[in-house]
Design a protein around this motif. Sequence first.
Motif, PDB file in Angstrom:
ATOM      1  N   GLN A   8       2.817   2.545   4.608  1.00  0.00           N
ATOM      2  CA  GLN A   8       3.998   3.121   5.259  1.00  0.00           C
ATOM      3  C   GLN A   8       4.445   4.402   4.535  1.00  0.00           C
ATOM      4  N   PRO A   9       4.399   5.559   5.251  1.00  0.00           N
ATOM      5  CA  PRO A   9       4.665   6.834   4.582  1.00  0.00           C
ATOM      6  C   PRO A   9       6.109   7.022   4.126  1.00  0.00           C
ATOM      7  N   ALA A  10       7.051   6.249   4.673  1.00  0.00           N
ATOM      8  CA  ALA A  10       8.449   6.383   4.231  1.00  0.00           C
ATOM      9  C   ALA A  10       8.585   6.122   2.727  1.00  0.00           C
ATOM     10  N   TRP A  11       7.768   5.218   2.194  1.00  0.00           N
ATOM     11  CA  TRP A  11       7.817   4.954   0.754  1.00  0.00           C
ATOM     12  C   TRP A  11       7.414   6.196  -0.050  1.00  0.00           C
ATOM     13  N   ILE A  12       6.425   6.936   0.484  1.00  0.00           N
ATOM     14  CA  ILE A  12       5.947   8.140  -0.210  1.00  0.00           C
ATOM     15  C   ILE A  12       7.038   9.218  -0.181  1.00  0.00           C
ATOM     16  N   ALA A  13       7.648   9.389   0.992  1.00  0.00           N
ATOM     17  CA  ALA A  13       8.717  10.394   1.136  1.00  0.00           C
ATOM     18  C   ALA A  13       9.903  10.044   0.240  1.00  0.00           C
ATOM     19  N   GLU A  14      10.244   8.766   0.195  1.00  0.00           N
ATOM     20  CA  GLU A  14      11.390   8.321  -0.603  1.00  0.00           C
ATOM     21  C   GLU A  14      11.139   8.518  -2.094  1.00  0.00           C
ATOM     22  N   ARG A  15       9.913   8.226  -2.516  1.00  0.00           N
ATOM     23  CA  ARG A  15       9.575   8.293  -3.950  1.00  0.00           C
ATOM     24  C   ARG A  15       9.440   9.741  -4.437  1.00  0.00           C
ATOM     25  N   THR A  16       8.868  10.615  -3.589  1.00  0.00           N
ATOM     26  CA  THR A  16       8.549  11.982  -4.027  1.00  0.00           C
ATOM     27  C   THR A  16       9.578  13.013  -3.566  1.00  0.00           C
ATOM     28  N   GLY A  17      10.333  12.682  -2.522  1.00  0.00           N
ATOM     29  CA  GLY A  17      11.239  13.669  -1.934  1.00  0.00           C
ATOM     30  C   GLY A  17      10.535  14.714  -1.100  1.00  0.00           C
ATOM     31  N   LEU A  18       9.202  14.558  -0.934  1.00  0.00           N
ATOM     32  CA  LEU A  18       8.410  15.555  -0.192  1.00  0.00           C
ATOM     33  C   LEU A  18       8.165  15.091   1.239  1.00  0.00           C
ATOM     34  N   PRO A  19       8.001  16.041   2.170  1.00  0.00           N
ATOM     35  CA  PRO A  19       7.574  15.644   3.514  1.00  0.00           C
ATOM     36  C   PRO A  19       6.151  15.072   3.458  1.00  0.00           C
ATOM     37  N   VAL A  20       5.880  14.147   4.375  1.00  0.00           N
ATOM     38  CA  VAL A  20       4.587  13.458   4.398  1.00  0.00           C
ATOM     39  C   VAL A  20       3.987  13.559   5.797  1.00  0.00           C
ATOM     40  N   VAL A  21       2.708  13.941   5.858  1.00  0.00           N
ATOM     41  CA  VAL A  21       1.945  13.855   7.112  1.00  0.00           C
ATOM     42  C   VAL A  21       1.052  12.627   6.988  1.00  0.00           C
ATOM     43  N   ALA A  22       1.211  11.690   7.919  1.00  0.00           N
ATOM     44  CA  ALA A  22       0.431  10.451   7.860  1.00  0.00           C
ATOM     45  C   ALA A  22      -0.079  10.108   9.254  1.00  0.00           C
ATOM     46  N   ASP A  23      -0.765   8.967   9.361  1.00  0.00           N
ATOM     47  CA  ASP A  23      -1.300   8.488  10.644  1.00  0.00           C
ATOM     48  C   ASP A  23      -2.148   9.578  11.305  1.00  0.00           C
ATOM     49  N   LEU A  24      -3.141  10.039  10.557  1.00  0.00           N
ATOM     50  CA  LEU A  24      -3.894  11.225  10.978  1.00  0.00           C
ATOM     51  C   LEU A  24      -5.014  10.940  11.974  1.00  0.00           C
TER      52      LEU A  24
ATOM     53  N   VAL B  73       0.848  -1.203   0.000  1.00  0.00           N
ATOM     54  CA  VAL B  73       0.000   0.000   0.000  1.00  0.00           C
ATOM     55  C   VAL B  73       0.884   1.254   0.000  1.00  0.00           C
ATOM     56  N   GLY B  74       1.969   1.230   0.792  1.00  0.00           N
ATOM     57  CA  GLY B  74       2.890   2.371   0.823  1.00  0.00           C
ATOM     58  C   GLY B  74       3.467   2.664  -0.553  1.00  0.00           C
ATOM     59  N   GLN B  75       3.865   1.603  -1.262  1.00  0.00           N
ATOM     60  CA  GLN B  75       4.438   1.783  -2.602  1.00  0.00           C
ATOM     61  C   GLN B  75       3.385   2.264  -3.599  1.00  0.00           C
ATOM     62  N   ALA B  76       2.162   1.728  -3.490  1.00  0.00           N
ATOM     63  CA  ALA B  76       1.074   2.172  -4.380  1.00  0.00           C
ATOM     64  C   ALA B  76       0.731   3.640  -4.103  1.00  0.00           C
ATOM     65  N   PHE B  77       0.696   4.018  -2.824  1.00  0.00           N
ATOM     66  CA  PHE B  77       0.435   5.416  -2.469  1.00  0.00           C
ATOM     67  C   PHE B  77       1.575   6.313  -2.962  1.00  0.00           C
ATOM     68  N   ALA B  78       2.811   5.806  -2.891  1.00  0.00           N
ATOM     69  CA  ALA B  78       3.964   6.589  -3.349  1.00  0.00           C
ATOM     70  C   ALA B  78       3.844   6.886  -4.843  1.00  0.00           C
ATOM     71  N   ASP B  79       3.473   5.878  -5.615  1.00  0.00           N
ATOM     72  CA  ASP B  79       3.281   6.079  -7.063  1.00  0.00           C
ATOM     73  C   ASP B  79       2.148   7.070  -7.329  1.00  0.00           C
TER      74      ASP B  79
END
Length: 398
Positions: A121-137, A75-81
């Motif tokens: 897992q939001p680390a995948w999103i941060a790694e893929r985009t280079g952007l900060p991520v707010v998660a676990d809201l 899911v983290g990787q799919a969200f990152a894409d």
Amino acid sequence: MGTHGFRVIGLLSGTSLDGIDVAAADLHAEDDTVVLTPLGELDVPYPEPLREGLLAALPPNPCTAGELTRLDTGVGQAFADAAARGAEQLAGGADLVASLGQTVFHWVEDGHVRGTLQLGQPAWIAERTGLPVVADLRTRDVAAGGHGAPLASTLDQLWLRGLAQDSGHPVAALNLGGIANITVVAGAEPAIAYDTGPANALLDVAAHRVTGQRSDVDGRLAFSGAVRSDLLVRLLADPYFAAAPPKSTGKEHFNAPYLDAALAGLRPVDPGDLLATLTEFTAVTVADQCLRHGVTTVVASGGGVANPALMTALARRLPSAVIKTSDDLGLPGAGKEAYLTALLGWLTWCGVPGTVPSATGARGPRLLGALVPGAGPLNLPAPLGGTVTRLRVAEKAG
């Protein structure tokens, strides 16, 4: 940030597990008003093996730690894409990603939420985009005694307060996802919001059994049948509907075994009648709560809006109310929850609490989420303070 305002990509996948809702929003504050400009939305389907894995992991099925780990990564990787696509295609670059993830379990005992688990897992999103991520809201609100839901109340209270004050009557925002939730906004009163019960959760189970499709397309089956009052009475007897808000529910409760239990011992229910009855069940449980609060305007969004059988049943149950869609007020209904997610991320980034305690039942407003840095260090702005009291949806320039 270049010439644009602050651009946030909002991501979530709802309880229907159809895929990832992506929205890009430009957000800024003007005095006590947050101005949200919708930049566009995308619907990114899950890869089918991932969707099947998620469905197999949902209650009442068992799930191992290994499978949960694989799904969290998938899911983290799919969200990152999806985030990368949203940033590029919708925003022409973004400053922040906000992710509500994929809820797989909402732990409710004796009307209290003890915990809630969102995968992705939001680390995948941060790694893929280079952007900060707010998660676990959701979790912070749960830790403060709240339900962690419905977080839509945050957007709805800011957005609809002016409409309620102008009309002098309560306005309800209605989201028809897997579960239905309402936010009731009345002038200066604190908003009330809670899950009314199922919207599409049982409808989708029944439609899949009958047709093999994910939903009752265009409400065709429901329109072909008649309501079975014996089944409807049994469904409405569920104690959830009599419980006082704040309250929340999910597919842990309204699922295939629930439907089987409701059908047990009744004479056979044919497919059209089953879908007609379940459609009426959603309409009755939503309408009862709108009537309870004296609502005269309903602003609907979510997948259920596309089901004419459900919208017809709802209108019949609410003859004196005006039913609009969020699109009518400038906020694309298909992407409303993703725009909500973007708003929640922006509020956290600006140091503003993202919850409405009168809606979630928490002890007080809380700053939400966990921040994962992007490619560089976190560079947060000076906090706005709790001054945001309204939301205006602006039209995209050009």
